[in-house]
Write an enzyme that holds these catalytic residues in place. Structure first.
Site, PDB file in Angstrom:
ATOM      1  N   TRP A  33       0.813  -1.214   0.000  1.00 40.65           N
ATOM      2  CA  TRP A  33       0.000   0.000   0.000  1.00 40.65           C
ATOM      3  C   TRP A  33       0.851   1.271   0.000  1.00 40.65           C
ATOM      4  O   TRP A  33       0.312   2.374  -0.043  1.00 40.65           O
ATOM      5  CB  TRP A  33      -0.942   0.010   1.199  1.00 40.65           C
ATOM      6  CG  TRP A  33      -0.305  -0.444   2.475  1.00 40.65           C
ATOM      7  CD1 TRP A  33       0.362   0.323   3.371  1.00 40.65           C
ATOM      8  CD2 TRP A  33      -0.298  -1.777   2.993  1.00 40.65           C
ATOM      9  NE1 TRP A  33       0.808  -0.448   4.415  1.00 40.65           N
ATOM     10  CE2 TRP A  33       0.409  -1.741   4.221  1.00 40.65           C
ATOM     11  CE3 TRP A  33      -0.819  -2.994   2.550  1.00 40.65           C
ATOM     12  CZ2 TRP A  33       0.613  -2.877   5.005  1.00 40.65           C
ATOM     13  CZ3 TRP A  33      -0.615  -4.116   3.328  1.00 40.65           C
ATOM     14  CH2 TRP A  33       0.090  -4.059   4.539  1.00 40.65           C
ATOM     15  N   ARG A  34       2.171   1.134   0.030  1.00 34.21           N
ATOM     16  CA  ARG A  34       3.041   2.302  -0.057  1.00 34.21           C
ATOM     17  C   ARG A  34       3.535   2.555  -1.475  1.00 34.21           C
ATOM     18  O   ARG A  34       4.345   3.453  -1.704  1.00 34.21           O
ATOM     19  CB  ARG A  34       4.245   2.136   0.872  1.00 34.21           C
ATOM     20  CG  ARG A  34       3.910   2.286   2.348  1.00 34.21           C
ATOM     21  CD  ARG A  34       5.129   2.095   3.223  1.00 34.21           C
ATOM     22  NE  ARG A  34       4.813   2.361   4.615  1.00 34.21           N
ATOM     23  CZ  ARG A  34       5.575   2.024   5.647  1.00 34.21           C
ATOM     24  NH1 ARG A  34       6.735   1.401   5.419  1.00 34.21           N
ATOM     25  NH2 ARG A  34       5.225   2.289   6.883  1.00 34.21           N
ATOM     26  N   GLU A  46      -5.398   1.168   5.621  1.00 33.43           N
ATOM     27  CA  GLU A  46      -5.510   1.707   6.977  1.00 33.43           C
ATOM     28  C   GLU A  46      -6.634   1.019   7.758  1.00 33.43           C
ATOM     29  O   GLU A  46      -6.488   0.743   8.954  1.00 33.43           O
ATOM     30  CB  GLU A  46      -5.748   3.218   6.933  1.00 33.43           C
ATOM     31  CG  GLU A  46      -4.554   4.031   6.467  1.00 33.43           C
ATOM     32  CD  GLU A  46      -3.356   3.918   7.403  1.00 33.43           C
ATOM     33  OE1 GLU A  46      -3.535   3.546   8.581  1.00 33.43           O
ATOM     34  OE2 GLU A  46      -2.233   4.195   6.948  1.00 33.43           O
ATOM     35  N   GLN A  51      -5.996  -2.885  14.399  1.00 33.92           N
ATOM     36  CA  GLN A  51      -6.055  -4.050  15.290  1.00 33.92           C
ATOM     37  C   GLN A  51      -5.631  -5.353  14.587  1.00 33.92           C
ATOM     38  O   GLN A  51      -6.042  -6.444  14.990  1.00 33.92           O
ATOM     39  CB  GLN A  51      -7.467  -4.190  15.879  1.00 33.92           C
ATOM     40  CG  GLN A  51      -7.874  -2.974  16.702  1.00 33.92           C
ATOM     41  CD  GLN A  51      -9.318  -3.004  17.135  1.00 33.92           C
ATOM     42  OE1 GLN A  51     -10.224  -2.992  16.297  1.00 33.92           O
ATOM     43  NE2 GLN A  51      -9.551  -3.035  18.429  1.00 33.92           N
ATOM     44  N   LEU A  89     -10.103 -11.851   9.153  1.00 32.35           N
ATOM     45  CA  LEU A  89      -9.499 -10.614   9.635  1.00 32.35           C
ATOM     46  C   LEU A  89     -10.136 -10.135  10.937  1.00 32.35           C
ATOM     47  O   LEU A  89      -9.518  -9.394  11.702  1.00 32.35           O
ATOM     48  CB  LEU A  89      -9.624  -9.502   8.581  1.00 32.35           C
ATOM     49  CG  LEU A  89      -8.507  -9.378   7.561  1.00 32.35           C
ATOM     50  CD1 LEU A  89      -8.821  -8.275   6.567  1.00 32.35           C
ATOM     51  CD2 LEU A  89      -7.162  -9.106   8.227  1.00 32.35           C
ATOM     52  N   TYR A  91     -13.262  -8.267  13.382  1.00 37.37           N
ATOM     53  CA  TYR A  91     -13.830  -6.919  13.447  1.00 37.37           C
ATOM     54  C   TYR A  91     -14.548  -6.590  12.134  1.00 37.37           C
ATOM     55  O   TYR A  91     -14.205  -5.647  11.409  1.00 37.37           O
ATOM     56  CB  TYR A  91     -12.747  -5.881  13.745  1.00 37.37           C
ATOM     57  CG  TYR A  91     -12.013  -6.134  15.047  1.00 37.37           C
ATOM     58  CD1 TYR A  91     -12.550  -5.715  16.259  1.00 37.37           C
ATOM     59  CD2 TYR A  91     -10.788  -6.818  15.067  1.00 37.37           C
ATOM     60  CE1 TYR A  91     -11.884  -5.952  17.464  1.00 37.37           C
ATOM     61  CE2 TYR A  91     -10.122  -7.055  16.265  1.00 37.37           C
ATOM     62  CZ  TYR A  91     -10.682  -6.622  17.454  1.00 37.37           C
ATOM     63  OH  TYR A  91     -10.020  -6.862  18.641  1.00 37.37           O
ATOM     64  N   TYR A 129      -7.724   9.302  13.475  1.00 35.40           N
ATOM     65  CA  TYR A 129      -6.478   8.673  13.025  1.00 35.40           C
ATOM     66  C   TYR A 129      -6.521   8.378  11.524  1.00 35.40           C
ATOM     67  O   TYR A 129      -5.614   8.748  10.771  1.00 35.40           O
ATOM     68  CB  TYR A 129      -6.199   7.379  13.794  1.00 35.40           C
ATOM     69  CG  TYR A 129      -5.235   6.498  13.037  1.00 35.40           C
ATOM     70  CD1 TYR A 129      -3.890   6.827  12.975  1.00 35.40           C
ATOM     71  CD2 TYR A 129      -5.685   5.394  12.305  1.00 35.40           C
ATOM     72  CE1 TYR A 129      -2.997   6.062  12.227  1.00 35.40           C
ATOM     73  CE2 TYR A 129      -4.800   4.626  11.561  1.00 35.40           C
ATOM     74  CZ  TYR A 129      -3.463   4.969  11.528  1.00 35.40           C
ATOM     75  OH  TYR A 129      -2.591   4.228  10.763  1.00 35.40           O
ATOM     76  N   ASP A 147      -1.968   6.828  16.247  1.00 35.88           N
ATOM     77  CA  ASP A 147      -2.389   5.480  16.596  1.00 35.88           C
ATOM     78  C   ASP A 147      -1.579   5.000  17.798  1.00 35.88           C
ATOM     79  O   ASP A 147      -0.850   5.774  18.431  1.00 35.88           O
ATOM     80  CB  ASP A 147      -2.243   4.537  15.393  1.00 35.88           C
ATOM     81  CG  ASP A 147      -0.786   4.281  15.015  1.00 35.88           C
ATOM     82  OD1 ASP A 147       0.122   4.967  15.554  1.00 35.88           O
ATOM     83  OD2 ASP A 147      -0.549   3.398  14.178  1.00 35.88           O
ATOM     84  N   CYS A 212      17.440   3.940  17.057  1.00 34.43           N
ATOM     85  CA  CYS A 212      16.385   4.960  16.981  1.00 34.43           C
ATOM     86  C   CYS A 212      16.952   6.319  16.584  1.00 34.43           C
ATOM     87  O   CYS A 212      17.886   6.823  17.226  1.00 34.43           O
ATOM     88  CB  CYS A 212      15.672   5.069  18.333  1.00 34.43           C
ATOM     89  SG  CYS A 212      14.360   6.318  18.339  1.00 34.43           S
ATOM     90  N   CYS A 218      15.018  11.466  23.585  1.00 30.16           N
ATOM     91  CA  CYS A 218      14.105  10.632  24.376  1.00 30.16           C
ATOM     92  C   CYS A 218      14.389  10.724  25.873  1.00 30.16           C
ATOM     93  O   CYS A 218      15.438  10.275  26.361  1.00 30.16           O
ATOM     94  CB  CYS A 218      14.206   9.174  23.911  1.00 30.16           C
ATOM     95  SG  CYS A 218      12.992   8.101  24.703  1.00 30.16           S
TER      96      CYS A 218
END
Length: 351
Positions: A33-34, A46, A51, A89, A91, A129, A147, A212, A218
């Site tokens: 999807w990118r 998305e 979940q 999937l 939900y 979101y 998210d 990171c 941080c």
């Protein structure tokens, strides 16, 4: 003091784009999807990813687009076909809302995905979101997509003891982040922070702080308290329910039925089931009362399925039947393959 605190927050957060965007360009995962910024594809991904783990979504995403390649195709999809594409999937209201939103887009926008944040947010099944993600990635709209990954990154960066499950706290975090999205690429920034949470600032186990790009900012890492964040609300204990499930077969057909439109798994196909756990004699007697004329109870199986707020403990009885009672739909292999989407709670009895 409040001004000073807000100034410090904005100063720290303001350093994020310059640090995280080069890291994202070099380390972003290759995800289907990118590959473009088509709003239908981004929207579908998305919703599927809510979940659900990325690896679980890949195959579903491709199959869904092969079957329903456009928003008008989704709007016109047969409900059983739609839910079959979603089978496993979970939900399932996500799939139902996808179709409802597609119908709105066809009716009100001529099949073209709306371009403003307000219009996107008004579509069925789309919250802040998802609206932020679609708007920023597809249309360059300067809105954050907050998210669980983003909340975790933010909570550790700021070492905030505020509970991120409180709506007012989420709103404040969203507001604090919103200042970052002007003068940069909002879509890339949203994806970068989510990517950091998914691959580096991990939810279970120690985060990979050595990799990171934001480690210098941080506060939790500086204090060695990364695992103390984010602060979450204590989860309520799940309610336990017992069920007896019937795997009724007649030749090559399987008895299925549609659940009522409301409640848990509303409107979905199911194996016949009743509350409580019956013994073998009671199960055979009940099956006989349904008019299926049981020939043999071949075996039984204990299963469990966990929903968000309830946990089912089930015993399933496999019964060969003489009669295909009109009480049920008797689905052959082709029908089960093409149109009968069984939720995992029931599908596990057929494995």
């Amino acid at each position: 003091m409040k001004f000073i605190k807000n100034y410090e927050v904005h100063t720290l957060l303001g350093q994020i784009p310059a640090l995280i965007l080069p890291w994202y360009r070099a380390n972003a995962r290759e995800l289907p999807w990118r590959r473009d910024q088509d709003p239908y594809r981004v929207w579908l991904s998305e919703i599927m990813l809510q979940q659900t783990r990325v690896e679980a979504v890949r195959g579903y995403y491709t199959r869904f687009l092969d079957a329903l390649p456009t928003i008008p195709a989704l709007a016109q999809a047969d409900d059983d076909r739609l839910l079959k594409l979603w089978e496993g999937l979970g939900y399932y209201n996500r799939a139902k809302n996808l179709k409802r939103a597609a119908q709105v887009i066809v009716t009100e926008y001529g099949g073209v995905f709306p371009h403003t944040h307000r219009e996107i947010l008004a579509l069925p099944g789309i919250g802040p979101y998802t609206a932020g993600a679609i708007g920023s990635i597809c249309f360059g709209l300067p809105y954050p997509a907050v998210d669980g990954n983003v909340l975790r990154v933010y909570a550790r960066l700021m070492a905030t003891t505020d509970c991120v499950d409180i709506p007012a706290v989420r709103m404040q975090i969203t507001e604090n982040l919103s200042h970052l999205y002007h003068g940069t690429d909002p879509g890339a920034l949203n994806q970068a922070i989510m990517e950091l949470g998914a691959t580096i600032c991990l939810p279970n186990g120690a985060p990979r702080c050595g990799d990171c790009p934001l480690v210098s900012l941080c506060r939790a890492q500086a204090a060695g308290t990364q695992l103390a964040y984010p602060v979450r609300a204590k989860k309520k204990a799940r309610r336990m329910e017992e069920k007896t499930v019937f795997i009724l077969t007649s030749g090559e057909t399987l008895a299925v039925e549609k659940r009522g439109d409301t409640g848990l798994l509303g409107g979905l196909w199911a194996l016949p089931n009743v509350p409580g756990q019956l013994d073998e004699d009671a199960a055979l007697a009940l099956a006989a009362s349904w008019g299926v004329e049981p020939l043999e109870l071949t075996r039984s199986s204990q299963k469990k399925h966990v929903f968000t707020h309830v946990e089912w403990h089930m015993i399933g009885y496999y019964i060969q039947c003489r009669t295909q009672s009109a009480r049920f739909v008797w689905a052959d292999k082709d029908m089960r393959s093409d149109r009968v989407a069984l939720p995992t709670a029931f599908r596990q009895f057929l494995g």
